[in-house]
Design an enzyme around this catalytic site. Structure first.
Site, PDB file in Angstrom:
ATOM      1  N   HIS A 148      -4.165  24.371  20.150  1.00 54.76           N
ATOM      2  CA  HIS A 148      -5.357  24.785  18.829  1.00 54.76           C
ATOM      3  C   HIS A 148      -5.291  25.795  17.865  1.00 54.76           C
ATOM      4  O   HIS A 148      -4.075  26.906  18.577  1.00 54.76           O
ATOM      5  CB  HIS A 148      -6.686  25.767  19.511  1.00 54.76           C
ATOM      6  N   LEU A 169       1.037  -1.054  -0.124  1.00 55.66           N
ATOM      7  CA  LEU A 169      -0.130  -0.180   0.564  1.00 55.66           C
ATOM      8  C   LEU A 169       0.392   1.576  -0.582  1.00 55.66           C
ATOM      9  O   LEU A 169       0.955   1.707  -0.740  1.00 55.66           O
ATOM     10  CB  LEU A 169      -1.203  -0.292   0.800  1.00 55.66           C
ATOM     11  N   ALA A 204      11.596  -1.205  12.441  1.00 54.21           N
ATOM     12  CA  ALA A 204      12.952   0.054  13.238  1.00 54.21           C
ATOM     13  C   ALA A 204      12.924   0.099  14.388  1.00 54.21           C
ATOM     14  O   ALA A 204      13.911  -0.219  14.658  1.00 54.21           O
ATOM     15  CB  ALA A 204      13.065   1.122  12.065  1.00 54.21           C
TER      16      ALA A 204
END
Ligand code: FAD
Ligand code: NAI
Length: 471
Positions: A450, A191, A326
């Protein structure tokens, strides 16, 4: 010509991938005299040379290419982006050398003796190295750590030429964008590399034995991920197997059949085939039989606390059990180095994050819903979609969600699963919370800046108690 070095080393590490080089450096930091041998011409193992690093370089470059086509949406008129594949490959190669040279630097800095050559264990405490530059060298050492990694699992009856029919190594080096790339196996390699070539213009068909993609990933996440990839042009043939791969002059004829039942075969003519059905441990030429190191049924070196059955021989990374990642190899390298230096090395296998570096990314840590159900654990779910996250909205990256699974009684976080933008970076806070035995409420009460994507993690934590604000 053979050169024998005296009883010189406290530790010789075989393999300089993320397991081996990190182990060598940590042991040297702790005062051990260390050598690290790798049969490649450059250090860094699969990860730096033909794995994590080159694949991420191509994922980044191809993502920028794909995004450039939509820059007009943000008022940036670039025209139609044009691909210069050789230049993109040079960019990738520079990324590899930048990283492998970094290992040379770190070895020098930490006084690790670095050798290029094939190592064979001739006796406990004795290694013979056939040097790449010619000649052999015999190393005597108190301890040996085997970190020889893994290789691509072959598909029975299919010959790999790394041109038309390739493993990940060949798929990182195509000299032209295939018109139609067929991938065997809907796992991480398929993928990720499928995404690279799809973004650059290939038609991508993935044949998967199971009736789902990415086994091991939370099923709800995997389903959403599949839908997103399909929107990007991926075609999935699930519950199917490839029964014949016939290379012709410039194309490949592939026969596909239902995986389980008898059924009609279909044939496809494609340009390239990528075989990515998993990886297997690599122990060839190490001389393990002669020193009596035991392997398990899957061909992995059997270990107990990284110790093999032979005194003074240890093993870490892809060549032993556990996820072939890894960072798992690195943590094992540190643990075994610390043990050899008289400390207590430890790896928490319950908190090893996994990431698929597609766009959007998929990331997880801890247990998924299927695993919790199987264990009979009662859990609550908190979910929050990126569609409701302000930053994702302005960035137009609203595909996906964060899902937090917490123990019904104690609220302890049991697993966090994300499909969405920057999922690979965001999973780190979940891993830290889990390492500290944190609860969903701990995450929910932590102030998140935010506007950031991480607010979706906080909102999912709030949603565990049905109190998300923006949903
Ligand atoms: P390796 O990195 O495989 O290194 C082993 C080394 O040992 C090799 O260099 C080999 O030459 C050497 N060696 C073998 N036998 C001998 C011998 N007899 N003498 C001397 N040297 C020897 N993992 C992630 O976590 N994130 C990713 O994004 C990621 N992407 C990947 C992408 C691809 C395409 C592939 C193939 C793998 C990817 N992986 C990724 C997996 C990751 O590469 C491995 O988990 C990791 O490299 C394992 O490290 P290791 O130290 O155990 O072994
Ligand atoms: P994988 O184990 O991730 O996926 C293999 C897929 O092939 C599975 O879906 C399996 O069901 C399917 N399969 C097996 N036999 C098949 C057959 N005969 N026909 C069709 N489908 C078949 O293996 P993959 O993708 O090769 O990657 C190997 C490993 O490398 C990964 O598991 C991971 O450990 C590591 N890796 C990690 C990355 C990351 O962390 N981002 C990136 C790339 C690799």
């Amino acid at each position: 010509m053979s050169e024998e070095v005296g009883d010189d080393f406290d530790l010789v590490v075989i393999g300089s991938g993320p397991g081996g080089y990190v182990c060598a450096i940590r042991a040297a930091q702790l005062g051990l005299r260390v050598a690290c041998v790798d049969k490649r011409g450059s250090h860094g193992g699969t990860c730096l040379n033909i794995g994590c690093i080159p694949s991420k370089a191509l994922l980044h470059a191809s993502e920028v290419f794909a995004e450039a086509a939509h820059a007009g949406d943000m008022g940036i008129q670039l025209g139609k982006p044009k691909l210069d594949l050789p230049a993109m490959m040079t960019y990738k190669e520079n990324g590899i050398t930048g990283n492998t040279q970094g290992i040379d630097f770190l070895f020098k800095k930490n006084k690790v003796e670095a050798l290029h050559g094939s190592a064979m264990i001739v006796a406990s405490g004795k290694i013979e190295v056939s040097l790449l530059a010619g000649g052999t060298r015999t190393l005597n050492t108190k301890n040996i750590v085997i970190a020889t990694g893994s290789e691509s699992t072959p598909l029975q009856g299919v010959e790999i030429d790394e041109k038309l029919v390739v493993t990940s190594t060949g798929a990182l080096e195509f000299d032209a964008v295939p018109k139609h790339l067929l991938i065997v196996g809907a796992g991480i390699i398929g993928l990720e590399l499928g995404s690279v070539w799809a973004r650059l213009g290939a038609e991508v068909t993935v044949v998967e034995f199971l009736d789902r993609i990415t086994p091991g990933v939370d099923e709800e996440v995997a389903k959403q991920f599949q839908r997103i990839l399909q929107k990007q042009g991926f075609k999935f043939l699930l519950g199917k197997k490839v029964t014949e791969v016939k290379p012709l002059k410039a194309s490949v004829k592939v026969t596909i059949e239902p995986a389980q039942s008898e059924g009609e075969a279909e044939t496809l003519s494609v340009d390239k085939v990528l075989v990515s059905i998993g990886r297997r441990p690599y122990t060839e030429g190490l001389g393990l039989e002669s020193v009596g190191v035991q392997l398990d049924v899957a061909g992995r070196i059997e270990t107990n606390g990284f110790k093999t059955n032979v005194d003074g021989i240890y093993a870490i990374g892809d060549v032993i059990s556990g996820p072939m990642l890894a960072h798992k190899a690195e943590d094992e390298g540190i643990a075994v180095a610390e043990m050899l230096a008289g400390k207590s090395g430890h790896v928490n296998y319950d908190v090893i994050p996994g990431v698929i570096y597609t766009a959007p990314e998929v990331a997880w840590v801890g247990l998924n819903e299927e695993e919790l159900t199987q264990k009979g654990v009662d859990y609550r779910i908190g979910k929050f979609p990126f569609m409701a996250n302000g930053r994702a909205k302005v960035n137009h990256t609203t595909d996906g969600f964060v899902k937090i699974l917490a123990d019904t009684k104690t609220d302890r976080i049991l697993g966090v699963h994300i499909v969405g933008p920057e999922a690979g970076n965001m999973i780190a806070e979940a891993a830290v919370a889990m390492e500290f035995g944190g609860s969903a409420e701990d995450l929910a009460r932590t102030c998140h800046a935010h506007p950031t994507l991480t607010e979706a993690v906080k909102e999912a934590a709030l949603a565990v108690e049905d109190r998300a604000i923006h949903m």
